[in-house]
Scaffold this motif. Sequence first.
Motif, mmCIF file in Angstrom:
data_model
loop_
_atom_site.group_PDB
_atom_site.id
_atom_site.type_symbol
_atom_site.label_atom_id
_atom_site.label_comp_id
_atom_site.label_asym_id
_atom_site.label_seq_id
_atom_site.Cartn_x
_atom_site.Cartn_y
_atom_site.Cartn_z
ATOM 1 N N GLN A 40 0.803 -1.228 0.000
ATOM 2 C CA GLN A 40 0.000 0.000 0.000
ATOM 3 C C GLN A 40 0.834 1.276 0.000
ATOM 4 O O GLN A 40 0.367 2.313 -0.446
ATOM 5 C CB GLN A 40 -0.929 0.022 1.219
ATOM 6 C CG GLN A 40 -1.972 -1.057 1.196
ATOM 7 C CD GLN A 40 -2.874 -0.962 -0.011
ATOM 8 O OE1 GLN A 40 -3.289 0.111 -0.420
ATOM 9 N NE2 GLN A 40 -3.164 -2.107 -0.616
ATOM 10 N N ARG A 157 -6.728 3.515 3.055
ATOM 11 C CA ARG A 157 -5.422 2.937 2.691
ATOM 12 C C ARG A 157 -4.829 2.149 3.859
ATOM 13 O O ARG A 157 -4.298 1.056 3.669
ATOM 14 C CB ARG A 157 -4.487 4.070 2.272
ATOM 15 C CG ARG A 157 -3.234 3.615 1.635
ATOM 16 C CD ARG A 157 -2.465 4.809 1.155
ATOM 17 N NE ARG A 157 -1.399 4.414 0.282
ATOM 18 C CZ ARG A 157 -0.464 5.221 -0.142
ATOM 19 N NH1 ARG A 157 -0.481 6.492 0.193
ATOM 20 N NH2 ARG A 157 0.493 4.781 -0.924
ATOM 21 N N ARG A 160 -6.639 -1.119 4.126
ATOM 22 C CA ARG A 160 -6.168 -2.086 3.123
ATOM 23 C C ARG A 160 -4.811 -2.661 3.507
ATOM 24 O O ARG A 160 -4.469 -3.771 3.114
ATOM 25 C CB ARG A 160 -6.083 -1.424 1.738
ATOM 26 C CG ARG A 160 -7.426 -1.208 1.084
ATOM 27 C CD ARG A 160 -7.290 -0.826 -0.378
ATOM 28 N NE ARG A 160 -6.292 0.170 -0.643
ATOM 29 C CZ ARG A 160 -6.521 1.467 -0.844
ATOM 30 N NH1 ARG A 160 -7.750 1.937 -0.811
ATOM 31 N NH2 ARG A 160 -5.527 2.294 -1.090
#
Length: 178
Positions: A40, A157, A160
């Motif tokens: 990420q 983000r 994730r």
Amino acid sequence: MSITWTLWLFFIPMAYTFYRSFLQPRYFIGAFRARRLLRQYRWQIYETPESGIGNIPGVRAGYVWLKFPDPEAPDQLVTMVMHSHVGSDWWGGRLGKRAKPERKVQVQEIWFAGDPRFAAVIAVPGPRRLYVIHQRPNYNRAVSADARGAGPDALERARRAGVHVPDPRSAASDVSGA
């Protein structure tokens, strides 16, 4: 030689095997967390970030800390603490004020991938010394991390990347319902 002598000969390798079998899952968990974070976030390079051992509010004596810029407010620094872990000893021996100059040179350049408000992977140049550093509650399923002024994109983000953060949709509904 008797059979007893043979058993004593294999006792030390067996003891080490049991020790590693209990320790190894922590390394696997750290590797999977690092992998999710690196998927990420891109690497950023910091030259001698502010760091130390203890001596700041909220950090126990003996714990290593580093400060990195907040992605949404680059003029503000966010403190990340290396809570006791096998790998933190190596970092502590190089980031402390009493570290020898030849050791301080080893951490003059630090690679950083992540968001300091939540979690990150730090490393020194080369294939070794990866360390997953995170704000304390981020990997506890029962407690979500404090958003610390992070926007919905940063929260998504981080989610994730495997960090437990508050859901931006529920935060938005709390604000609209108030």
